[in-house]
Design an enzyme around this catalytic site. Sequence first.
Site, mmCIF file in Angstrom:
data_model
loop_
_atom_site.group_PDB
_atom_site.id
_atom_site.type_symbol
_atom_site.label_atom_id
_atom_site.label_comp_id
_atom_site.label_asym_id
_atom_site.label_seq_id
_atom_site.Cartn_x
_atom_site.Cartn_y
_atom_site.Cartn_z
ATOM 1 N N GLU A 1 72.816 -19.351 12.022
ATOM 2 C CA GLU A 1 73.769 -19.407 10.918
ATOM 3 C C GLU A 1 74.834 -20.495 11.087
ATOM 4 O O GLU A 1 75.798 -20.540 10.331
ATOM 5 C CB GLU A 1 74.470 -18.050 10.769
ATOM 6 C CG GLU A 1 73.520 -16.915 10.469
ATOM 7 C CD GLU A 1 74.168 -15.550 10.573
ATOM 8 O OE1 GLU A 1 73.722 -14.654 9.847
ATOM 9 O OE2 GLU A 1 75.106 -15.372 11.383
ATOM 10 N N PRO B 1 58.918 -4.530 -2.629
ATOM 11 C CA PRO B 1 58.198 -3.314 -2.274
ATOM 12 C C PRO B 1 56.674 -3.409 -2.352
ATOM 13 O O PRO B 1 55.983 -2.543 -1.826
ATOM 14 C CB PRO B 1 58.734 -2.270 -3.256
ATOM 15 C CG PRO B 1 59.298 -3.053 -4.388
ATOM 16 C CD PRO B 1 59.760 -4.354 -3.808
ATOM 17 N N GLU C 1 79.466 -13.361 9.370
ATOM 18 C CA GLU C 1 79.199 -14.502 8.500
ATOM 19 C C GLU C 1 80.449 -15.135 7.898
ATOM 20 O O GLU C 1 80.460 -16.336 7.651
ATOM 21 C CB GLU C 1 78.229 -14.092 7.388
ATOM 22 C CG GLU C 1 76.852 -13.748 7.931
ATOM 23 C CD GLU C 1 75.820 -13.488 6.849
ATOM 24 O OE1 GLU C 1 76.133 -13.632 5.645
ATOM 25 O OE2 GLU C 1 74.680 -13.143 7.213
#
Length: 178
Positions: A136, A110, A92
């Site tokens: 990306e 969760p 990235e």
Amino acid sequence: MEQTSSHEVYANPWMSVREDGVRRADGTEGIYGVVDKPHYALVIPLDGDRLHLVEQFRYPLGLRRWEFPQGTAPDRLEVEPTELAARELREETGLRAANLVELGTLDVAPGMSSQRGRVFLATGLTPGEHERELEEQDMRTAWFPRVEFEKMIATSEITDAQTIAAYTLLLLHERQQA
């Protein structure tokens, strides 16, 4: 709670969704919808008083957001956490870290997802070429002084829960080192 059944209702290269039948402690039956994604690594690139962030378009929100570099391995593979952290940082940002220190674990959501993340502090950084995935390509990166980073959180310019929680782990780590 006991799982009584499970079936996958959707899958793609990044995630799957399943519906589980469950039996609660009191014997009543119910269901859970679960999003399964591989564990991720989040990296805090730190150079002195500066933090390195990435900005990208987050399709579900319809917004561009600043956050720490983070991600999973392709095709829902599980990769050793430190290796995944180094890979995400390089992919990235193009940065390579001489030191990666694990700071802790985060659970994304969760109540509906099995995904967990490991947070790493990256120091001793060397610049290089990024290796971004196709999704990306619109990503931008920049260094921010910590004061500006904290202001961006306070003004809701940074809203990524994992980034904010990871920064808290960094602050706790620094307090323990002092």
